[in-house]
Design a protein around this motif. Structure first.
Motif, PDB file in Angstrom:
ATOM      1  N   PRO A 196     -17.153   6.434   8.331  1.00  0.00           N
ATOM      2  CA  PRO A 196     -16.110   5.529   8.811  1.00  0.00           C
ATOM      3  C   PRO A 196     -15.328   4.846   7.686  1.00  0.00           C
ATOM      4  N   VAL A 197     -15.799   4.999   6.440  1.00  0.00           N
ATOM      5  CA  VAL A 197     -15.108   4.331   5.332  1.00  0.00           C
ATOM      6  C   VAL A 197     -14.202   5.344   4.645  1.00  0.00           C
ATOM      7  N   SER A 198     -12.924   5.076   4.573  1.00  0.00           N
ATOM      8  CA  SER A 198     -12.038   6.059   3.941  1.00  0.00           C
ATOM      9  C   SER A 198     -12.222   6.022   2.434  1.00  0.00           C
ATOM     10  N   ARG A 199     -12.113   7.172   1.801  1.00  0.00           N
ATOM     11  CA  ARG A 199     -12.293   7.288   0.352  1.00  0.00           C
ATOM     12  C   ARG A 199     -11.037   7.953  -0.226  1.00  0.00           C
ATOM     13  N   PRO A 200      -9.979   7.154  -0.354  1.00  0.00           N
ATOM     14  CA  PRO A 200      -8.648   7.716  -0.675  1.00  0.00           C
ATOM     15  C   PRO A 200      -8.615   8.482  -1.995  1.00  0.00           C
ATOM     16  N   PHE A 201      -9.373   8.036  -3.012  1.00  0.00           N
ATOM     17  CA  PHE A 201      -9.306   8.738  -4.288  1.00  0.00           C
ATOM     18  C   PHE A 201      -9.984  10.103  -4.211  1.00  0.00           C
ATOM     19  N   ALA A 202     -10.942  10.242  -3.285  1.00  0.00           N
ATOM     20  CA  ALA A 202     -11.546  11.552  -3.062  1.00  0.00           C
ATOM     21  C   ALA A 202     -10.561  12.464  -2.335  1.00  0.00           C
ATOM     22  N   MET A 203      -9.823  11.886  -1.410  1.00  0.00           N
ATOM     23  CA  MET A 203      -8.786  12.666  -0.712  1.00  0.00           C
ATOM     24  C   MET A 203      -7.726  13.130  -1.711  1.00  0.00           C
ATOM     25  N   LEU A 204      -7.329  12.199  -2.586  1.00  0.00           N
ATOM     26  CA  LEU A 204      -6.337  12.530  -3.611  1.00  0.00           C
ATOM     27  C   LEU A 204      -6.851  13.679  -4.485  1.00  0.00           C
ATOM     28  N   ASN A 205      -8.144  13.613  -4.783  1.00  0.00           N
ATOM     29  CA  ASN A 205      -8.763  14.660  -5.585  1.00  0.00           C
ATOM     30  C   ASN A 205      -8.695  16.009  -4.855  1.00  0.00           C
ATOM     31  N   SER A 206      -9.075  16.012  -3.574  1.00  0.00           N
ATOM     32  CA  SER A 206      -9.078  17.275  -2.818  1.00  0.00           C
ATOM     33  C   SER A 206      -7.673  17.877  -2.769  1.00  0.00           C
ATOM     34  N   ARG A 240       0.831  -1.208   0.000  1.00  0.00           N
ATOM     35  CA  ARG A 240       0.000   0.000   0.000  1.00  0.00           C
ATOM     36  C   ARG A 240       0.866   1.260   0.000  1.00  0.00           C
ATOM     37  N   LYS A 241       1.906   1.230   0.816  1.00  0.00           N
ATOM     38  CA  LYS A 241       2.759   2.414   0.916  1.00  0.00           C
ATOM     39  C   LYS A 241       3.520   2.644  -0.390  1.00  0.00           C
ATOM     40  N   ILE A 242       3.989   1.535  -0.983  1.00  0.00           N
ATOM     41  CA  ILE A 242       4.725   1.663  -2.248  1.00  0.00           C
ATOM     42  C   ILE A 242       3.813   2.256  -3.332  1.00  0.00           C
ATOM     43  N   THR A 243       2.604   1.709  -3.424  1.00  0.00           N
ATOM     44  CA  THR A 243       1.646   2.208  -4.412  1.00  0.00           C
ATOM     45  C   THR A 243       1.356   3.692  -4.191  1.00  0.00           C
ATOM     46  N   LEU A 285      -4.675  11.579   3.126  1.00  0.00           N
ATOM     47  CA  LEU A 285      -4.419  10.489   2.166  1.00  0.00           C
ATOM     48  C   LEU A 285      -3.186   9.685   2.587  1.00  0.00           C
ATOM     49  N   GLN A 286      -2.145  10.403   2.973  1.00  0.00           N
ATOM     50  CA  GLN A 286      -0.923   9.690   3.366  1.00  0.00           C
ATOM     51  C   GLN A 286      -1.159   8.825   4.596  1.00  0.00           C
ATOM     52  N   ALA A 287      -2.060   9.248   5.458  1.00  0.00           N
ATOM     53  CA  ALA A 287      -2.352   8.475   6.671  1.00  0.00           C
ATOM     54  C   ALA A 287      -3.058   7.155   6.347  1.00  0.00           C
ATOM     55  N   VAL A 288      -3.952   7.169   5.364  1.00  0.00           N
ATOM     56  CA  VAL A 288      -4.698   5.921   5.063  1.00  0.00           C
ATOM     57  C   VAL A 288      -4.097   5.154   3.888  1.00  0.00           C
ATOM     58  N   ARG A 310       2.322   6.787  -6.701  1.00  0.00           N
ATOM     59  CA  ARG A 310       1.262   7.641  -7.260  1.00  0.00           C
ATOM     60  C   ARG A 310       1.537   9.104  -6.918  1.00  0.00           C
ATOM     61  N   LEU A 311       1.880   9.349  -5.655  1.00  0.00           N
ATOM     62  CA  LEU A 311       2.095  10.728  -5.208  1.00  0.00           C
ATOM     63  C   LEU A 311       3.334  11.343  -5.869  1.00  0.00           C
ATOM     64  N   ALA A 312       4.320  10.496  -6.138  1.00  0.00           N
ATOM     65  CA  ALA A 312       5.542  11.003  -6.768  1.00  0.00           C
ATOM     66  C   ALA A 312       5.248  11.555  -8.164  1.00  0.00           C
ATOM     67  N   ALA A 313       4.215  11.028  -8.796  1.00  0.00           N
ATOM     68  CA  ALA A 313       3.886  11.466 -10.157  1.00  0.00           C
ATOM     69  C   ALA A 313       2.985  12.696 -10.163  1.00  0.00           C
ATOM     70  N   LEU A 314       2.583  13.142  -8.973  1.00  0.00           N
ATOM     71  CA  LEU A 314       1.665  14.284  -8.895  1.00  0.00           C
ATOM     72  C   LEU A 314       2.372  15.491  -8.278  1.00  0.00           C
TER      73      LEU A 314
END
Lengths: 251, 417
Positions: free
Chosen positions: B130-140, B6-9, B37-40, B13-17
């Protein structure tokens, strides 16, 4: 018009023979009635002619004019001029009656190489025919057969028949679920379509429908065969004595 | 050494943004979202809500394939105010209808528009519990564009957001509908090969928000959307999505009823064949009295296509007289297609009516024969039965003209795909 020779049919998934050699010819302009007790194979005959799945023809043939019915798809049989009025017309939510009918009429015209009817032309024709069958605009707009009473469903079948103008009409127990008034209305609709160029095969349990739609020939079916044919008086004999006498007489 | 996939992925992803420049409230919100996002971390298939949909295509640093064409405009000919987002280019044309103020996201940040500041990533953050939505966090965190739409009165013409071009757009829209105001928002377009779109909608007391979204018909796209909404007292929220043949779609709707007597409806109709994966994930929270919610989703799948529905209704303590309804149905046109459904109810109030149902079925052979016996060719008859199957979802569109329009587009798309 309709020629059936030595037709044998079994269920596709079961080793159960239903039709055991039907021979029947309906010339253009005539109305033939098929009567018989439950389980004699009357409805199967109508389904096999129209091309419903689940049956296997093991022997024999059926032609509409020159067209080999058993060789083609249900929609091709319809385009060739065959029409089956269902005993239990199917409800199709979400598809307007008018849309369905226009799709059907134009699909058949297209298959026959005729020009499709425009929305305006179609509307004009259907309004006139619907009026004769006391089908109002609301019923035309509603989804196909959804929320229709038994009588409305059967009237809708006759409306489809009137719009499609088939050469050969098969009516499968069109009288079932109809009260006297509805039966009269439906019968008038059918009689209005009687024509020297059109044949009818009327399947029924009861003679009373034949009081309204007068047949030229009556066939009695039992055990997957036609066991007796005669004039309209045969239907009256059934009404008075039931099928038992005829069955005994032929066995 | 334990390798944390998960951390590698996430790191890749973040390195490309690149965090877009600009400070103010938007910069602060971006940093906050990035921290969350980094937390989850980005999801893996082991995560409860990613079991049925493989997140890998969304996790990739770059999309797997090139962008498609702009696609057809399914709302062509409709009297709407059209805003076209072409990649990063966003021009607001003249002639916006009365009752609405529209800015781009960057304008809203530069001008320090307070309502936008208060809404940005707020519903997203709340909806990530209670459900994390990482792609929404990435979007924000990384949104490259978007709109800030303030609705102050009844808006007569629909607002059409048409998104085309770009390769991997990340768009974030904010919509605030004031008390007694109402608006219809249309969405269409095939943006990029992959797109990530978050929309946050604040529907105030007695306000109404109607939303119709068209996705497709484009076989090469990968779409990830989140629709967050908060409903005040007697507020109305209605959203409908038609999806056709989009290769991969994940549409999440996270709706929270916070005012009494509010009504939240979300529905969709999707069809696809072959390499088609369509996922509707819905979370409706009832947090007030006498709320009503409906989820109506229909999918038609063939040639190995996959449909997913994950729908939850949460009724909080005290949200009495809640009426929650949920139905998800799939029509499988052959044996290869599959539908995976996970309906959930979680109820902490004792005077509520909630129901859910899910069915998977084949085409009705009797109905098919009936149509064919009238001369309708098999292909057309099948389309008619598909329309019949989808009708319940299309009926969810309140406006009669729009409903008829969408029905016609659906019939047209079906006949061609």
């Amino acid at each position: 018009m309709l020629t059936i020779k030595n037709l044998h049919v079994k269920l596709e998934d079961e080793d159960k023979q239903i039709l055991r050699g039907i021979d029947l010819t309906v010339p253009a302009g005539e109305v033939h009635a098929v009567m018989g007790p439950n389980g004699s194979g009357k409805s199967t005959l109508s389904y096999v002619l129209a091309g419903r799945g689940g049956y296997e023809v093991t022997e024999g043939e059926a032609h509409l004019g020159d067209v080999d019915l058993l060789d083609i798809e249900p929609e091709e049989r319809a385009a060739a001029g065959l029409f089956l009025a269902f005993q239990y017309p199917v409800e199709i939510p979400g598809v307007g009656n008018m849309t369905f009918l226009r799709t059907a009429v134009n699909a058949q015209r297209k298959a026959r190489g005729e020009e499709e009817l425009s929305a305006g032309e179609f509307l004009k024709v259907i309004r006139a025919k619907a009026k004769d069958l006391k089908i109002d605009a609301e019923m035309l707009k509603r989804p196909v057969n959804v929320g229709f009473s038994g009588g409305e469903k059967k009237r809708n079948e006759i409306l489809q028949m009137a719009m499609l103008e088939p050469k050969m009409c098969i009516l499968d127990e069109t009288d079932s679920g109809l009260d006297v008034d509805a039966m009269k209305l439906v019968s008038e609709g059918v009689n209005a379509l009687r024509d020297p160029n059109r044949g009818f095969l009327v399947i029924t349990h009861y003679q009373r429908l034949l009081d309204h739609i007068k047949p030229d020939v009556v066939h009695i079916m039992a055990g997957g065969r036609i066991i007796k044919s005669g004039g309209p008086e045969l239907a009256i004999e059934v009404e008075v004595n039931g099928y038992a006498d005829i069955l005994e007489g032929t066995s | 050494m334990v390798v944390d996939a998960r951390k590698i992925t996430t790191d890749e992803r973040l390195a490309a943004l690149t965090l877009p420049s600009g400070g103010g409230w938007l910069g602060a919100a971006r940093k906050n979202a990035l921290g969350r996002l980094q937390a989850v971390g980005l999801p893996t298939r082991r995560d409860e809500y990613w079991r049925y949909t493989n997140p890998a295509p969304f996790n990739r640093a770059t999309p797997a394939q090139g962008a498609g064409g702009p696609g057809e405009d399914p709302f062509a000919g409709m009297d709407a105010y059209v805003i076209t987002i072409d990649g990063d280019a966003l021009d607001l044309p003249d002639g916006a209808p009365d009752g609405v103020e529209i800015n781009t996201l960057s304008q809203a940040a530069e001008a320090d528009i307070h309502w936008a500041r208060d809404l940005y990533a707020t519903l997203e953050a709340a909806g990530s519990r209670p459900v994390s939505r990482p792609f929404a966090m990435l979007n924000s965190a990384f949104a490259t564009g978007g709109l800030a739409i303030r609705v102050t009165g009844p808006v007569a013409r629909p607002i059409h957001i048409r998104t085309i071009g770009g390769t991997d757009p990340i768009l974030h829209h904010l919509i605030k509908v004031d008390a007694d105001a109402s608006v219809t928002v249309l969405e269409s377009g095939s943006a990029g090969a992959r797109s990530n779109i978050v929309t946050e909608v604040d529907v105030a007391d007695t306000a109404a928000f109607h939303h119709i979204r068209m996705q497709g018909p484009d076989a090469t796209q990968q779409i990830d959307t989140h629709l967050f909404a908060r409903l005040g007292r007697r507020a109305t929220f209605k959203s409908f999505t038609l999806s056709a043949n989009v290769q991969l779609t994940r549409n999440e709707a996270i709706l929270e009823i916070v005012g009494d007597d509010a009504s939240a409806h979300v529905g969709g109709a999707a069809f696809g064949r072959g390499d088609f994966h369509h996922d509707d994930t819905v979370f409706v929270t009832h947090g007030a009295l006498n709320g009503e919610s409906r989820q109506v989703f229909k999918k038609v799948l063939r040639d190995g296509a996959t449909g997913v529905f994950q729908g939850k209704i949460l009724v909080r303590e005290g949200a009495q007289k809640t009426d929650g309804y949920q139905i998800s149905q799939a029509l499988l046109l052959d044996d290869d297609a599959q539908f995976l459904a996970k309906p959930e109810l979680e109820i902490y109030a004792d005077d509520v009516a909630c129901s859910h149902g899910s069915t998977t079925g084949a085409i009705d052979e009797t109905a098919l024969f009936y149509l064919r016996s009238r001369g309708v060719p098999k292909r057309v008859a099948t389309d008619l039965l598909v329309l019949s199957f989808m009708a319940e979802a299309v009926e969810e569109i309140a406006d009669e003209d729009l409903r008829a329009h969408i029905g016609a587009v659906l019939a047209d798309w079906l006949s061609r795909h």
